[in-house]
Design a protein around this motif. Structure first.
Motif, PDB file in Angstrom:
ATOM      1  N   THR A   8       0.846  -1.191   0.000  1.00 51.08           N
ATOM      2  CA  THR A   8       0.000   0.000   0.000  1.00 51.08           C
ATOM      3  C   THR A   8       0.882   1.242   0.000  1.00 51.08           C
ATOM      4  N   ARG A 162      -4.762   2.745   7.362  1.00 46.73           N
ATOM      5  CA  ARG A 162      -3.722   1.718   7.251  1.00 46.73           C
ATOM      6  C   ARG A 162      -3.960   0.586   8.241  1.00 46.73           C
ATOM      7  N   GLY A 166      -4.550  -1.577   5.318  1.00 52.56           N
ATOM      8  CA  GLY A 166      -3.183  -1.666   4.823  1.00 52.56           C
ATOM      9  C   GLY A 166      -2.882  -3.052   4.285  1.00 52.56           C
ATOM     10  N   ILE A 169      -5.155  -2.392  -0.279  1.00 52.26           N
ATOM     11  CA  ILE A 169      -5.482  -1.374  -1.270  1.00 52.26           C
ATOM     12  C   ILE A 169      -4.197  -0.800  -1.851  1.00 52.26           C
TER      13      ILE A 169
END
Length: 317
Positions: A8, A162, A166, A169
């Motif tokens: 991410t 996150r 996390g 994405i």
């Protein structure tokens, strides 16, 4: 990192970060981005595969529609059948924490997954400058629910995103904490009379002042017609006890107004401050893994939205 996880990217809100986020969205990836209300999990609203990724990543029921975020009023008019009430509300409160639900316009191009098969679309112009810059760079509508696992506490910082998404994405666009702190008010304008479909960052009294007429409340027995209508939503892992006038052994406390609490939404009793602090304080208290006792919050103005979120957080799961 497991095989199912991805890297991410951490992006900031400078032009380079916004351009990278827009490129990822145009390519069909999921990007979390800030608005003035909460962080949203964005996908190109015209790309059905990308929108399906929102539901899969969040674990969100596909019958729960999404909001299409657009850069300006002109972009909204391309998607929905505009009317006089929409014009008045947009003139008074866009950009801002207000979502309008209107009939889809022919040739809109939005994936039916965004509307959950409905003939209406929820659309909004966010107030945060970096969000509008991102939408302008994408060049089309971005579907975006809150950037958190479905049903859990909404994120008001990039760190919240996150912690929940996390590794799932493509990127998180970070522009600091969200100023409003509760999701947008959703106003239904598809019928003859306006209907409050979800209380939020714009108080019902402010809507009525613009429209010059009362706003009806949604019947809880009606089918889902907008996001944020599930009974259990915005929930921490811990249990939540509302309207607590004392704290039981083994509980942590979330206060409002004067008093001694573990965390206080607003010691001065300011509802705007309380709304901005709501999800962040719930995240912090939930990390203690103890039941949360919440002091009473007045059911007026923004207190309506705060209490709506708290009742859904406390609902049986």
């Amino acid at each position: 990192m497991s095989e199912s996880q991805i890297e991410t990217e951490a992006l900031d809100a400078r032009p380079e970060g916004i351009a990278r986020a827009a490129a990822l969205l145009r390519a069909g990836s999921l990007v979390a981005f800030p608005t003035e209300t909460v962080y949203g999990l964005g996908a190109d609203a015209r790309n059905g595969t990308a929108v399906a990724g929102i539901y899969a990543t969040k674990g969100r029921p596909s019958f729960n529609p999404l909001i299409a975020h657009v850069a300006d009023v002109a972009a909204a008019r391309e998607l929905v059948a505009w009317n006089a009430m929409a014009e008045a509300m947009a003139a008074a409160h866009w950009p801002g924490p207000l979502t309008l639900v209107l009939p889809l316009r022919s040739g809109h191009g939005v994936s039916p997954l965004v509307t959950a098969g409905l003939e209406t679309l929820a659309v909004r112009v966010p107030a945060k400058a970096c969000a509008r810059a991102l939408l302008d760079a994408v060049g089309g509508p971005v579907a975006a629910p809150s950037a958190n696992p479905s049903g859990r506490i909404s994120p008001t910082t990039a760190a919240h995103v996150r912690a929940g998404l996390g590794g799932k994405i493509a990127a998180i666009l970070d522009d600091g904490p969200c100023a409003v702190g509760v999701e947008s008010t959703i106003l239904g304008l598809a019928g003859a009379a306006p209907v409050l479909l979800r209380p939020g960052g714009l108080a019902a009294e402010e809507i009525e002042a613009v429209l010059g007429c009362p706003v009806a409340e949604r019947d809880a027995q009606d089918p889902l017609s907008a996001p944020g209508q599930l009974l259990s939503h915005y929930a921490p892992q811990a249990s939540v006890r509302l309207n607590a006038t004392s704290v039981l052994p083994g509980e942590v406390s979330l206060g409002f107004g004067p008093g001694v609490f573990d965390l206080n939404l607003s010691a001065s009793g300011d509802l705007r401050e309380a709304a901005a602090n709501l999800f962040g304080h719930l995240h912090a208290l939930d990390a203690r893994r103890l039941p949360i006792a919440v002091a009473p919050v007045p059911e007026v103005g923004l207190g309506v939205a705060i209490n709506d979120r708290l009742r859904r957080a406390a609902a049986p799961r």
